[in-house]
Enzyme design. Structure first.
Site, short mmCIF file in Angstrom:
data_model
loop_
_atom_site.label_atom_id
_atom_site.label_comp_id
_atom_site.label_asym_id
_atom_site.label_seq_id
_atom_site.Cartn_x
_atom_site.Cartn_y
_atom_site.Cartn_z
N GLY A 84 -0.96 35.97 -21.65
CA GLY A 84 -1.46 37.14 -22.38
C GLY A 84 -1.91 36.82 -23.79
O GLY A 84 -2.74 37.54 -24.36
N GLU B 125 -0.39 31.61 -15.14
CA GLU B 125 0.15 32.67 -14.27
C GLU B 125 0.29 32.26 -12.80
O GLU B 125 1.21 32.72 -12.12
CB GLU B 125 -0.72 33.93 -14.38
CG GLU B 125 -0.52 34.73 -15.66
CD GLU B 125 -1.38 34.25 -16.81
OE1 GLU B 125 -1.45 34.96 -17.82
OE2 GLU B 125 -1.96 33.15 -16.71
N ALA C 163 3.21 36.88 -21.82
CA ALA C 163 3.97 38.12 -21.62
C ALA C 163 5.46 37.82 -21.62
O ALA C 163 5.88 36.68 -21.40
CB ALA C 163 3.56 38.78 -20.30
N GLU D 51 -5.39 35.50 -23.37
CA GLU D 51 -6.25 36.64 -23.04
C GLU D 51 -6.51 37.52 -24.25
O GLU D 51 -7.60 38.09 -24.39
CB GLU D 51 -5.64 37.42 -21.89
CG GLU D 51 -5.67 36.64 -20.58
CD GLU D 51 -4.90 37.31 -19.47
OE1 GLU D 51 -5.50 37.62 -18.43
OE2 GLU D 51 -3.67 37.51 -19.64
#
Length: 274
Positions: free
Chosen positions: A118, A141, A75, A121
Site C-alpha cells: 500500500g 501481495e 498495509a 501504491e
C-alpha cells in the site's frame, strides 16, 4: 494531526499535517510499525484531504513517512488477516488513492525508505515521486495470497509498462531507487538528508506556475491517457480554450513580454506582506 499554520483541526494520532507557504506535508506517523497503513490512518488521511481541499491557502500536497526507514511499508498485516470479501469490495484504500490521484491540487510522494504494498501504491497515486537513495519499492501481495488492489495492478503498468509491472507483481521483487529512476518510476533520487529539500524545490517550481493551468494540465494528462487519441486531443483543446479566457493567461504572457516573473496569486502575495 499537528500543523504549523494557524489553520488547525481536531488532532488525530497517526498522521501529522504541516502547512506552510502553500504546501501541506502529510506524514504517516507510525514509525514503530514502519508507517503501515491501517483503517485509522486511512481515515485520518481522508480527513486531512478534506481540509486541504477547502483551504484556499494550500496549493500542493507532499506525502512522506516518519523516520528514515520507511515511507509506508504496506498495509497493517494484523488487520489484513481479518479482512473478508466484503472488505475487498469496500476497497477503502483503493478509493482513497483514487481520490489522491484525482485531487485537484498537485501531489508529490517524498519516498524515504521502504514503499511496499500500500505504500508503493500511495506513491503511484501521486503525480510526482522523488526517492531517497535508500528507497525500495515492492508489491509483495501475491506472497500473501492476494493481489495489490489499491491501484497497483493498474497504475504501475501505466508508468513503467506492462512487462515490468507484471514481473514486479508476480515475483514481489524489490526495486531499488536507481532502478526505479531508470524505469521512470521516480523523477529524482537524492541522499536521504536531501529528500525534503528536493521535494520542496519541486513543489516551489510547480507553485510558480499558473494554478489553473497546472490543475487542467494534470486533468488532461490523467484522463487523456485512458481514452483514444482523438478524445485526448479534444480534452487538450477544450482545456486550452478555457485557459485562453483567463486573467492567468493574460498575466503569464504580459510577464514574459515585460521580462518579469508572473504573479499568478496576487491576493496571496498581499496577505504574506500585510
Amino acid at each position: 494531526m499537528s500543523t504549523s499554520s494557524a489553520s488547525t483541526s481536531a488532532a488525530p494520532e497517526l498522521i501529522a499535517v504541516e502547512r506552510s507557504a502553500g504546501i501541506a506535508w502529510i506524514t504517516i506517523n507510525r514509525p514503530e510499525s514502519r508507517n503501515a497503513m491501517n483503517r485509522q490512518v486511512l481515515a485520518e488521511v481522508s480527513a486531512a484531504l478534506d481540509e486541504i481541499h477547502d483551504d484556499a491557502e494550500t496549493h500542493l500536497v507532499i506525502f512522506t513517512g516518519a523516520g528514515e526507514k520507511a515511507f509506508v511499508a504496506g498495509a497493517d498485516i494484523n488487520e489484513l488477516a481479518q479482512r473478508t470479501p466484503v472488505d475487498g469490495l469496500a476497497a477503502t484504500m483503493q478509493r482513497l488513492y483514487e481520490r489522491i490521484e484525482n485531487f485537484p491540487k498537485p501531489t508529490i510522494a517524498a519516498v524515504n525508505g521502504y514503499a511496499f504494498g500500500g505504500g508503493h501504491e500511495l506513491a503511484l497515486a501521486c503525480d510526482i515521486r522523488i526517492a531517497s537513495s535508500n528507497a525500495q519499492f515492492a508489491l509483495p501481495e501475491t506472497g500473501l495470497g492476494i493481489i495489490p488492489a489499491a491501484g497497483g495492478t493498474q497504475r504501475l503498468a501505466k508508468i513503467v509498462g506492462i512487462g515490468r509491472a507484471t514481473d514486479v507483481i508476480l515475483t514481489g521483487r524489490r526495486i531499488r531507487a536507481e532502478e526505479a529512476l531508470s524505469w521512470g518510476l521516480v523523477s529524482e533520487v537524492v541522499e536521504p538528508e536531501e529528500l525534503k529539500e528536493a521535494a520542496l524545490r519541486r513543489a516551489e517550481s510547480i507553485l510558480a506556475r499558473g494554478p489553473l493551468a497546472v490543475e487542467l494540465a494534470k486533468t488532461v494528462v490523467q484522463h487523456g491517457f485512458t481514452v483514444n487519441p482523438s478524445t485526448g486531443m479534444l480534452l487538450e483543446r477544450l482545456a486550452q480554450a478555457v485557459l485562453y479566457s483567463t486573467e492567468e493567461k493574460a498575466e503569464g504572457t504580459r510577464a514574459f513580454i515585460e521580462k518579469r516573473r508572473p504573479n499568478f496569486r496576487p491576493d496571496a502575495d498581499t496577505a504574506e506582506h500585510s
